[in-house]
Write a protein that holds these residues in place. Structure first.
Motif, short mmCIF file in Angstrom:
data_model
loop_
_atom_site.label_atom_id
_atom_site.label_comp_id
_atom_site.label_asym_id
_atom_site.label_seq_id
_atom_site.Cartn_x
_atom_site.Cartn_y
_atom_site.Cartn_z
N ILE A 140 -22.12 -7.64 20.13
CA ILE A 140 -22.18 -8.46 18.92
C ILE A 140 -22.39 -9.90 19.36
O ILE A 140 -21.53 -10.50 20.00
CB ILE A 140 -20.90 -8.34 18.08
N ILE A 141 -23.53 -10.48 19.02
CA ILE A 141 -23.82 -11.86 19.38
C ILE A 141 -23.09 -12.82 18.46
O ILE A 141 -22.44 -13.78 18.89
CB ILE A 141 -25.34 -12.13 19.34
N VAL A 142 -23.21 -12.60 17.16
CA VAL A 142 -22.54 -13.44 16.19
C VAL A 142 -22.37 -12.64 14.89
O VAL A 142 -23.19 -11.79 14.58
CB VAL A 142 -23.35 -14.74 15.92
N SER A 143 -21.26 -12.89 14.18
CA SER A 143 -21.03 -12.23 12.91
C SER A 143 -20.34 -13.20 11.96
O SER A 143 -19.54 -14.03 12.39
CB SER A 143 -20.17 -10.96 13.09
N ARG A 144 -20.67 -13.09 10.68
CA ARG A 144 -20.09 -13.96 9.67
C ARG A 144 -19.87 -13.18 8.39
O ARG A 144 -20.54 -12.18 8.13
CB ARG A 144 -21.00 -15.15 9.36
N ALA A 145 -18.92 -13.67 7.58
CA ALA A 145 -18.65 -13.08 6.28
C ALA A 145 -18.70 -14.16 5.22
O ALA A 145 -18.19 -15.26 5.42
CB ALA A 145 -17.27 -12.41 6.29
N ARG A 146 -19.33 -13.85 4.10
CA ARG A 146 -19.40 -14.78 2.98
C ARG A 146 -18.98 -14.06 1.70
O ARG A 146 -19.37 -12.91 1.47
CB ARG A 146 -20.84 -15.29 2.81
N LYS A 147 -18.17 -14.72 0.88
CA LYS A 147 -17.84 -14.20 -0.44
C LYS A 147 -18.60 -15.05 -1.46
O LYS A 147 -18.28 -16.21 -1.66
CB LYS A 147 -16.34 -14.26 -0.68
N VAL A 148 -19.59 -14.43 -2.07
CA VAL A 148 -20.50 -15.15 -2.95
C VAL A 148 -20.05 -14.96 -4.40
O VAL A 148 -19.96 -13.83 -4.88
CB VAL A 148 -21.94 -14.65 -2.79
N PRO A 149 -19.74 -16.05 -5.12
CA PRO A 149 -19.30 -15.91 -6.51
C PRO A 149 -20.44 -15.48 -7.43
O PRO A 149 -21.57 -15.92 -7.27
CB PRO A 149 -18.80 -17.32 -6.85
N VAL A 150 -20.10 -14.60 -8.36
CA VAL A 150 -21.05 -14.12 -9.35
C VAL A 150 -20.37 -14.13 -10.71
O VAL A 150 -19.25 -13.63 -10.84
CB VAL A 150 -21.54 -12.69 -9.04
N SER A 151 -21.02 -14.69 -11.70
CA SER A 151 -20.45 -14.75 -13.05
C SER A 151 -21.30 -13.92 -14.01
O SER A 151 -22.53 -13.99 -13.98
CB SER A 151 -20.36 -16.19 -13.56
N ILE A 152 -20.64 -13.14 -14.84
CA ILE A 152 -21.31 -12.41 -15.91
C ILE A 152 -20.74 -12.93 -17.23
O ILE A 152 -19.55 -12.80 -17.50
CB ILE A 152 -21.10 -10.89 -15.79
N ALA A 153 -21.60 -13.53 -18.02
CA ALA A 153 -21.16 -14.14 -19.27
C ALA A 153 -20.90 -13.09 -20.33
O ALA A 153 -21.39 -11.95 -20.25
CB ALA A 153 -22.23 -15.13 -19.76
N SER A 154 -20.14 -13.48 -21.34
CA SER A 154 -19.85 -12.58 -22.45
C SER A 154 -21.15 -12.15 -23.11
O SER A 154 -22.04 -12.96 -23.36
CB SER A 154 -18.95 -13.29 -23.46
N GLY A 155 -21.27 -10.87 -23.36
CA GLY A 155 -22.47 -10.34 -23.97
C GLY A 155 -23.55 -9.94 -22.98
O GLY A 155 -24.55 -9.35 -23.37
N PHE A 161 -27.00 -13.11 -7.74
CA PHE A 161 -26.51 -14.04 -6.73
C PHE A 161 -27.52 -14.13 -5.59
O PHE A 161 -28.36 -13.24 -5.40
CB PHE A 161 -25.15 -13.60 -6.19
N SER A 162 -27.43 -15.20 -4.84
CA SER A 162 -28.25 -15.37 -3.64
C SER A 162 -27.46 -16.21 -2.65
O SER A 162 -26.66 -17.06 -3.03
CB SER A 162 -29.59 -16.03 -3.96
N VAL A 163 -27.69 -15.95 -1.37
CA VAL A 163 -27.03 -16.71 -0.32
C VAL A 163 -27.97 -16.81 0.87
O VAL A 163 -28.69 -15.86 1.19
CB VAL A 163 -25.69 -16.03 0.11
N ILE A 164 -28.00 -17.99 1.49
CA ILE A 164 -28.80 -18.22 2.69
C ILE A 164 -27.87 -18.68 3.80
O ILE A 164 -27.16 -19.67 3.66
CB ILE A 164 -29.89 -19.27 2.43
N GLU A 165 -27.85 -17.94 4.88
CA GLU A 165 -26.99 -18.26 6.02
C GLU A 165 -27.87 -18.68 7.19
O GLU A 165 -28.81 -17.96 7.57
CB GLU A 165 -26.15 -17.03 6.39
N GLU A 166 -27.57 -19.84 7.77
CA GLU A 166 -28.44 -20.39 8.82
C GLU A 166 -27.73 -20.55 10.14
O GLU A 166 -26.55 -20.29 10.28
CB GLU A 166 -29.03 -21.74 8.42
N ASN A 167 -28.52 -20.97 11.12
CA ASN A 167 -28.01 -21.35 12.45
C ASN A 167 -27.32 -20.21 13.18
O ASN A 167 -26.30 -20.40 13.84
CB ASN A 167 -27.06 -22.56 12.34
N PHE A 168 -27.88 -19.01 13.09
CA PHE A 168 -27.49 -17.94 14.00
C PHE A 168 -28.29 -18.16 15.28
O PHE A 168 -29.51 -18.00 15.28
CB PHE A 168 -27.82 -16.56 13.43
N VAL A 169 -27.64 -18.55 16.35
CA VAL A 169 -28.36 -18.88 17.58
C VAL A 169 -28.29 -17.70 18.55
O VAL A 169 -27.21 -17.23 18.91
CB VAL A 169 -27.78 -20.15 18.24
#
Length: 216
Positions: A140-155, A161-169
């Motif tokens: 395993i060179i590098v590993s990361r975890a992200r919790k990305v918030p997602v909202s679902i409105a009434s009705g 959701f979208s997430v961009i993770e950078e700088n994996f060297v």
């Protein structure tokens, strides 16, 4: 046989999912949409043309971990569709690889996904747990975890959701043989470790991992 891509090349991978037909057009847009521009240029618009870097860099496609493309939450018996509260799914995946001056490679990974409400689901705030793993063979060179918030409105019945993770060297010695992985299950690298144990006897199926509940 592995293929090489240009440094500025951006590859997109569609993940086939049970509810793929319900994915909105915005999440399945063609190249050149805002998601691609954010990953490649850091903004929603394409900047003025720059001299192209003629160097080549190895840039593998993004692999989804075993059973890692969907995460479901049930209000009753697991795998009972009538009890389904929510389903988090991965959509478009993208990556960009750039050769650095010392011979190492910097990798950027983008993920799009959605949360769908089931028959027992209610609108609210959710978290999509996205795990990134880059490895070379068993290392395993590098590993990361992200919790990305997602909202679902009434009705509404879904949220994007979208997430961009950078700088994996990636160090130069491993820059021609690494793999990029994304998953919604387990700690970073867990799925890859499990798949390596090919000679282990078959075990009973583990219970499905539950998706985070909507906060009230």
């Amino acid at each position: 046989m592995r293929t090489r891509t240009k440094t500025v090349g951006l590859a997109l991978v569609a993940v086939c999912l049970p509810w793929a037909a319900m994915m909105p057009r915005a999440a399945l847009a063609e190249d050149g949409n805002w998601f691609s521009n954010m990953l490649k240029y850091g903004g929603t618009t394409v900047p003025p043309s720059q001299p192209q870097d003629l160097g080549e860099v190895y840039c593998p496609t993004v692999d989804v971990g075993e059973n890692g493309a969907a995460l479901r939450s049930y209000g009753g018996r697991a795998d009972d569709n009538a009890s389904l509260r929510s389903q988090i799914t991965l959509g478009r995946l993208a990556r960009e690889c750039v050769r650095l001056g010392d011979g190492s490679v910097s990798v950027k990974v983008g993920v799009e996904g959605q949360v769908l409400l089931g028959p027992q689901g209610r609108p609210g705030r959710f978290e999509a747990p996205v795990y990134f793993t880059i490895k070379a063979g068993d290392q395993i060179i590098v590993s990361r975890a992200r919790k990305v918030p997602v909202s679902i409105a009434s009705g509404e019945a879904q949220g994007l959701f979208s997430v961009i993770e950078e700088n994996f060297v990636i160090p130069r010695p491993l820059s021609e043989s690494y793999e990029i992985g994304v998953s919604l299950h387990g700690a970073p690298g867990k799925a890859a470790t499990t798949r390596r144990r090919k000679t282990a006897p078959a075990a009973s199926a583990a219970p499905a991992e539950s998706a985070p509940e909507a906060s009230q």
